[in-house]
Design a protein around this motif. Structure first.
Motif, PDB file in Angstrom:
ATOM      1  N   ARG A  34       0.830  -1.208   0.000  1.00 40.92           N
ATOM      2  CA  ARG A  34       0.000   0.000   0.000  1.00 40.92           C
ATOM      3  C   ARG A  34       0.862   1.254   0.000  1.00 40.92           C
ATOM      4  NH1 ARG A  34      -4.395  -1.380  -2.128  1.00 40.92           N
ATOM      5  NH2 ARG A  34      -5.150   0.709  -1.547  1.00 40.92           N
ATOM      6  N   LEU A  35       1.988   1.206   0.706  1.00 43.95           N
ATOM      7  CA  LEU A  35       2.900   2.347   0.724  1.00 43.95           C
ATOM      8  C   LEU A  35       3.462   2.610  -0.671  1.00 43.95           C
ATOM      9  CD1 LEU A  35       4.557   4.497   2.227  1.00 43.95           C
ATOM     10  CD2 LEU A  35       6.256   2.710   2.715  1.00 43.95           C
ATOM     11  N   ILE A  36       3.852   1.540  -1.365  1.00 40.10           N
ATOM     12  CA  ILE A  36       4.390   1.690  -2.719  1.00 40.10           C
ATOM     13  C   ILE A  36       3.321   2.240  -3.658  1.00 40.10           C
ATOM     14  CG2 ILE A  36       5.250   0.403  -4.723  1.00 40.10           C
ATOM     15  CD1 ILE A  36       6.750  -1.396  -2.798  1.00 40.10           C
ATOM     16  N   ARG A  37       2.096   1.771  -3.515  1.00 37.03           N
ATOM     17  CA  ARG A  37       1.011   2.306  -4.345  1.00 37.03           C
ATOM     18  C   ARG A  37       0.810   3.794  -4.091  1.00 37.03           C
ATOM     19  NH1 ARG A  37      -2.694  -0.725  -6.978  1.00 37.03           N
ATOM     20  NH2 ARG A  37      -4.350   0.767  -6.487  1.00 37.03           N
ATOM     21  N   TRP A  38       0.892   4.195  -2.827  1.00 35.49           N
ATOM     22  CA  TRP A  38       0.734   5.608  -2.502  1.00 35.49           C
ATOM     23  C   TRP A  38       1.879   6.436  -3.093  1.00 35.49           C
ATOM     24  CZ3 TRP A  38       3.728   8.686   0.994  1.00 35.49           C
ATOM     25  CH2 TRP A  38       3.190   9.975   1.205  1.00 35.49           C
ATOM     26  N   LEU A  39       3.098   5.919  -2.997  1.00 35.01           N
ATOM     27  CA  LEU A  39       4.252   6.641  -3.521  1.00 35.01           C
ATOM     28  C   LEU A  39       4.231   6.724  -5.048  1.00 35.01           C
ATOM     29  CD1 LEU A  39       7.095   5.182  -1.249  1.00 35.01           C
ATOM     30  CD2 LEU A  39       6.114   7.489  -1.146  1.00 35.01           C
ATOM     31  N   SER A  40       3.615   5.741  -5.706  1.00 36.25           N
ATOM     32  CA  SER A  40       3.638   5.686  -7.169  1.00 36.25           C
ATOM     33  C   SER A  40       2.393   6.303  -7.810  1.00 36.25           C
ATOM     34  CB  SER A  40       3.765   4.231  -7.636  1.00 36.25           C
ATOM     35  OG  SER A  40       2.648   3.470  -7.210  1.00 36.25           O
ATOM     36  N   ALA A  41       1.470   6.842  -7.005  1.00 28.72           N
ATOM     37  CA  ALA A  41       0.237   7.416  -7.562  1.00 28.72           C
ATOM     38  C   ALA A  41       0.566   8.544  -8.528  1.00 28.72           C
ATOM     39  CB  ALA A  41      -0.659   7.919  -6.436  1.00 28.72           C
ATOM     40  N   ALA A  42      -0.112   8.565  -9.662  1.00 30.08           N
ATOM     41  CA  ALA A  42       0.161   9.558 -10.702  1.00 30.08           C
ATOM     42  C   ALA A  42      -1.079   9.759 -11.558  1.00 30.08           C
ATOM     43  CB  ALA A  42       1.339   9.103 -11.573  1.00 30.08           C
ATOM     44  N   THR A  43      -1.008  10.742 -12.432  1.00 26.07           N
ATOM     45  CA  THR A  43      -2.059  10.964 -13.427  1.00 26.07           C
ATOM     46  C   THR A  43      -1.422  10.970 -14.808  1.00 26.07           C
ATOM     47  OG1 THR A  43      -1.865  13.380 -13.246  1.00 26.07           O
ATOM     48  CG2 THR A  43      -3.501  12.294 -11.841  1.00 26.07           C
ATOM     49  N   PHE A  44      -2.176  10.428 -15.755  1.00 25.94           N
ATOM     50  CA  PHE A  44      -1.694  10.341 -17.135  1.00 25.94           C
ATOM     51  C   PHE A  44      -2.735  10.995 -18.030  1.00 25.94           C
ATOM     52  CE2 PHE A  44      -1.172   8.019 -21.199  1.00 25.94           C
ATOM     53  CZ  PHE A  44       0.173   8.314 -21.435  1.00 25.94           C
ATOM     54  N   SER A  45      -2.331  12.049 -18.740  1.00 24.54           N
ATOM     55  CA  SER A  45      -3.238  12.801 -19.606  1.00 24.54           C
ATOM     56  C   SER A  45      -2.858  12.594 -21.061  1.00 24.54           C
ATOM     57  CB  SER A  45      -3.192  14.298 -19.272  1.00 24.54           C
ATOM     58  OG  SER A  45      -3.522  14.518 -17.916  1.00 24.54           O
ATOM     59  N   VAL A  46      -3.880  12.477 -21.906  1.00 25.09           N
ATOM     60  CA  VAL A  46      -3.670  12.299 -23.343  1.00 25.09           C
ATOM     61  C   VAL A  46      -4.091  13.580 -24.040  1.00 25.09           C
ATOM     62  CG1 VAL A  46      -4.223  10.904 -25.359  1.00 25.09           C
ATOM     63  CG2 VAL A  46      -4.102   9.827 -23.096  1.00 25.09           C
ATOM     64  N   GLU A  47      -3.110  14.389 -24.429  1.00 28.72           N
ATOM     65  CA  GLU A  47      -3.367  15.634 -25.137  1.00 28.72           C
ATOM     66  C   GLU A  47      -3.142  15.428 -26.627  1.00 28.72           C
ATOM     67  OE1 GLU A  47      -0.992  18.664 -23.330  1.00 28.72           O
ATOM     68  OE2 GLU A  47      -1.925  18.423 -21.348  1.00 28.72           O
ATOM     69  N   PRO A  48      -3.627  16.318 -27.461  1.00 27.18           N
ATOM     70  CA  PRO A  48      -3.514  16.106 -28.912  1.00 27.18           C
ATOM     71  C   PRO A  48      -2.079  15.883 -29.403  1.00 27.18           C
ATOM     72  CG  PRO A  48      -5.061  17.876 -28.460  1.00 27.18           C
ATOM     73  CD  PRO A  48      -4.439  17.524 -27.150  1.00 27.18           C
ATOM     74  N   SER A  49      -1.124  16.589 -28.832  1.00 27.38           N
ATOM     75  CA  SER A  49       0.242  16.487 -29.342  1.00 27.38           C
ATOM     76  C   SER A  49       1.220  15.834 -28.381  1.00 27.38           C
ATOM     77  CB  SER A  49       0.773  17.887 -29.691  1.00 27.38           C
ATOM     78  OG  SER A  49       0.777  18.715 -28.528  1.00 27.38           O
ATOM     79  N   GLN A  50       0.753  15.518 -27.177  1.00 26.80           N
ATOM     80  CA  GLN A  50       1.662  14.934 -26.194  1.00 26.80           C
ATOM     81  C   GLN A  50       0.898  14.151 -25.133  1.00 26.80           C
ATOM     82  OE1 GLN A  50       3.653  18.271 -24.357  1.00 26.80           O
ATOM     83  NE2 GLN A  50       1.841  18.954 -23.276  1.00 26.80           N
ATOM     84  N   PHE A  51       1.641  13.249 -24.490  1.00 26.03           N
ATOM     85  CA  PHE A  51       1.138  12.542 -23.324  1.00 26.03           C
ATOM     86  C   PHE A  51       1.826  13.156 -22.103  1.00 26.03           C
ATOM     87  CE2 PHE A  51       1.435   8.984 -26.585  1.00 26.03           C
ATOM     88  CZ  PHE A  51       0.138   9.187 -27.047  1.00 26.03           C
ATOM     89  N   VAL A  52       1.054  13.375 -21.055  1.00 21.68           N
ATOM     90  CA  VAL A  52       1.596  14.050 -19.874  1.00 21.68           C
ATOM     91  C   VAL A  52       1.437  13.142 -18.661  1.00 21.68           C
ATOM     92  CG1 VAL A  52       1.450  16.056 -18.358  1.00 21.68           C
ATOM     93  CG2 VAL A  52       1.023  16.311 -20.824  1.00 21.68           C
ATOM     94  N   LEU A  53       2.559  12.856 -18.009  1.00 24.08           N
ATOM     95  CA  LEU A  53       2.566  12.078 -16.774  1.00 24.08           C
ATOM     96  C   LEU A  53       2.973  12.988 -15.625  1.00 24.08           C
ATOM     97  CD1 LEU A  53       2.403   9.288 -15.313  1.00 24.08           C
ATOM     98  CD2 LEU A  53       4.865   9.069 -15.771  1.00 24.08           C
ATOM     99  N   GLU A  54       2.122  13.079 -14.619  1.00 23.93           N
ATOM    100  CA  GLU A  54       2.412  13.888 -13.435  1.00 23.93           C
ATOM    101  C   GLU A  54       2.491  12.963 -12.231  1.00 23.93           C
ATOM    102  OE1 GLU A  54       0.414  18.037 -13.591  1.00 23.93           O
ATOM    103  OE2 GLU A  54      -0.949  16.683 -14.655  1.00 23.93           O
TER     104      GLU A  54
END
Length: 293
Positions: A84-104
């Protein structure tokens, strides 16, 4: 964490909003560690359950689960906490934009030009869960692999091939097999009470002469300890029983997705219904058959 559907919706200015997905972003080492912890936790629980089933009633006037099983259960709890700790540390968002993919991810932002991505692959081994890996045109993989319960909406948003059997298998698992905490509580905490109450009361009547005789003779502590011993035994037995049907259900669902990706959802529903019937009905039938022998 299941990925939410992310349809393209118009913004306040009439422009489409980029699809955005909740994911877990793993560097290779962290994914390997998380997968190893998950495997160890599963093996630990199965070993603890086997010890309880085999050792609880082994030649003792006052039967109780082996102490080693308790230690293994504590270790499994610790391993679960680490996952669960690793899942919390690895939480992110992935966005699909017209010209790029964005990982935050935890304050870091990675902008990946669409033209630099050669292909996207669904994980062949779904550990620590289903996920995707990005292959760059340079020949190297992107530094983070993305765990997402349902890869299909992500692949569709990216405009990538989404008809692979592994994608169909993961999509069917994410959409059909939606277990909440109360499902697990019913399966592994409440349902074991059915054979527990039956066997505990039989033991009380045969050994002590009545349903509350042990309580009147020795007090509440020994009475509850005896009840817990039976509950632990049947819970462990049901964990092993469920693991057999779970393996078979996953094999059937995977075979169905591989042979006919379009029918993966239907095969998964059949596998889950059969699994539930065999778990609840099958165990009750075994208990009834044991009594009638």
């Amino acid at each position: 964490m299941p990925a939410a559907d992310a349809p393209v919706a118009p913004s306040a200015h009439g422009q489409p909003v980029a699809p955005r997905f909740q994911v877990h972003a793993y560097p290779l080492v962290l994914r390997l560690v998380s997968s190893l912890l998950q495997v160890l936790m599963t093996a630990d629980l199965l070993c603890a359950s086997a010890l309880v089933v085999v050792g609880t009633f082994m030649g003792a006037m006052n039967p109780k689960p082996p102490a080693l099983a308790g230690w293994l259960a504590l270790i499994a709890l610790g391993l679960f906490g680490l996952t669960r700790l690793i899942r919390w540390l690895s939480a992110a968002t992935f966005s699909v934009e017209p010209s790029q993919f964005v990982l935050e991810r935890r304050g870091d932002r990675f902008e990946i030009p669409v033209t630099s991505v050669e292909s996207v692959h669904v994980w062949r081994l779904p550990l620590p869960g289903a996920g995707l890996s990005l292959r760059m045109k340079s020949g190297r993989g992107f530094q983070y692999a993305l765990q997402v319960a349902d890869p299909l909406p992500v692949l569709e948003a990216m405009g990538k091939e989404a008809e692979h059997p592994l994608t169909a298998f993961a999509h069917a698992r994410a959409t059909v097999m939606r277990q909440r905490w109360y499902h697990l509580a019913l399966k592994y905490a409440l349902f074991p009470l059915v054979p527990t109450v039956i066997m505990f009361q039989l033991n009380q009547r045969i050994t002590f002469g009545g349903p509350f005789a042990q309580y009147h003779m020795y007090g509440l502590g020994p009475y509850l300890q005896s009840f817990f011993m039976y509950w632990a035994y049947f819970t462990a037995l049901l964990v092993l029983f469920a693991s057999i049907w779970r393996v078979l259900a996953e094999l059937v669902a995977f075979a169905g997705a591989w042979l006919s990706p379009m029918r993966a959802g239907g095969v998964r529903r059949f596998a889950e219904v059969a699994n539930a019937v065999l778990y609840y009905g099958g165990f009750c039938s075994l208990v009834a058959w044991k009594f009638l022998q």
